[in-house]
Motif scaffolding. Structure first.
Motif, short mmCIF file in Angstrom:
data_model
loop_
_atom_site.label_atom_id
_atom_site.label_comp_id
_atom_site.label_asym_id
_atom_site.label_seq_id
_atom_site.Cartn_x
_atom_site.Cartn_y
_atom_site.Cartn_z
N ASP A 179 0.83 -1.21 0.00
CA ASP A 179 0.00 0.00 0.00
C ASP A 179 0.86 1.26 0.00
OD1 ASP A 179 -2.28 -1.56 0.07
OD2 ASP A 179 -2.61 -1.30 2.23
N ASP B 264 0.90 4.15 -2.81
CA ASP B 264 0.53 5.52 -2.45
C ASP B 264 1.62 6.52 -2.80
OD1 ASP B 264 -2.01 5.01 -1.59
OD2 ASP B 264 -1.60 5.28 0.54
N HIS C 251 -8.36 10.28 -2.65
CA HIS C 251 -7.67 8.98 -2.79
C HIS C 251 -7.65 8.24 -1.46
CE1 HIS C 251 -4.66 5.96 -3.69
NE2 HIS C 251 -3.95 6.41 -2.69
N SER D 297 -11.09 7.02 -0.41
CA SER D 297 -11.49 5.84 -1.16
C SER D 297 -10.81 4.59 -0.62
CB SER D 297 -11.16 6.05 -2.64
OG SER D 297 -11.43 4.88 -3.39
N ARG D 298 -9.54 4.72 -0.29
CA ARG D 298 -8.82 3.59 0.30
C ARG D 298 -9.42 3.20 1.64
NH1 ARG D 298 -3.23 3.80 1.78
NH2 ARG D 298 -3.80 1.68 2.36
N HIS E 151 -11.08 -0.32 2.93
CA HIS E 151 -10.52 -0.93 4.14
C HIS E 151 -11.61 -1.24 5.18
CE1 HIS E 151 -7.24 -1.91 6.86
NE2 HIS E 151 -7.67 -1.05 7.76
#
Length: 312
Positions: A241, A245, A273, A276-277, A281
């Motif tokens: 991740d 990123d 961004h 949205s992650r 999650h």
């Protein structure tokens, strides 16, 4: 209230209460009656760290080291005051960072330029110099013993050129400062911890940060111990991740290089961004709470990206 929170392997997390609870930690490592702090928070955290020592029945002369991963003031701003209270301690500093803690005038001036005098005083208090004879330079691959355990120091540029990480070889913890990003406990879900990179000014280097992440992961640690905020596992997922990123943040900055209101556009896209992650999650916090938790880092990340764009 207990300040020294045990997190395993003889490590205690102490909330420095920088900006808000749960944002920045100092970690106290205790082994066979000897102790070391890893990062200290800003100067106002000094009483909390001394109280945590007392909670654990440790005297000031049982602290041998302050491992200062880098000299950003949320990590090392309280080191000079703490050193005054710890008669045997020595400050372990990257060779590039050590001069700025021995003579912090430039560090102070740069921080005042960013925050202004009043905010600087509120956040950081008094920055006290560290005597040069009490400094140990953290050269790459140097080893330092604390009680029965050994730390190996690793040069890890990318967030800053004056950054190192400390690998506890006996317990496979890596104290990663900001190299392994930020992972606030508020974002933990059933899927585990959530992490994102920090690209704060003025030395962000995406290529170097990718390489430093790979170097840490090649050691196959069990945990990373983050200043922001505490130990995390599930490292393969988190490192993937973080790599993604870093590339996304760079792409956002490049996309808006010549845009009107560039700063606002980068901030907007970075929040979208990360939000949205967080959805993916399983995080259910509303937009207001997301802004509260993310906006300070997004603003700093954006500043760092804009400095990087000027150099790129």
């Amino acid at each position: 209230m207990t300040l020294a929170v045990p997190v395993g392997n003889g490590v205690y997390r102490i909330d420095a209460e920088y900006l808000r609870p749960g944002l920045a930690a100092s970690h106290l490592v205790v082994d066979n009656g000897r102790a070391a702090f890893v990062d200290t928070g800003a100067a106002p955290a000094h009483p909390r760290l001394m109280h945590a020592l007392s909670e654990l029945g440790l005297a000031p002369d049982q602290v041998d080291y302050l491992f200062l991963t880098h000299v950003h003031l949320d990590h090392a701003g309280g080191a000079g005051q703490l050193m005054r209270a710890l008669p045997r301690a020595r400050a372990v500093l990257h060779p590039r960072g050590a001069p700025h803690m021995v003579d912090p005038a430039k560090l102070i001036a740069g921080t005042v330029a960013v925050y202004g005098e009043a905010m600087y005083r509120q956040l950081y208090g008094e920055i006290v110099p560290i005597a040069a004879e009490r400094v140990i330079l953290a050269n790459d691959r140097d080893r330092i013993a604390l009680g029965s355990r050994t730390f190996e120091l690793l040069d890890t540029p990318g967030h800053a050129r004056h950054h190192y990480c400390a690998h506890d070889l006996d317990h496979d913890d890596i104290f990663s400062g900001d190299t392994f990003g930020i992972s606030y406990r508020e974002f933990d879900t059933a899927a585990g911890p959530f992490a994102f990179p920090t690209t704060t000014p003025v030395q962000f280097d995406p290529g170097a940060l990718h390489a430093s992440l790979d170097r840490l992961m090649a050691r196959r640690p069990r945990r990373m111990v983050l200043t922001h905020f505490g130990p995390v596992a599930d490292l393969e997922r988190l490192s993937s991740d973080l790599h993604a990123d870093i590339d996304e943040f760079v792409a956002v900055a490049r996309r808006h290089t010549d845009a009107a209101h560039r700063t606002a556009r980068i901030v907007e896209d970075m929040f979208a961004h990360l939000s949205s992650r967080l959805d993916a999650h399983g995080y259910v916090g509303d937009e207001a709470l997301r802004h509260e938790l993310l906006d300070p880092d997004i603003r700093l990340n954006t500043q760092g990206l804009e400095v990087w764009l000027a150099r790129a």
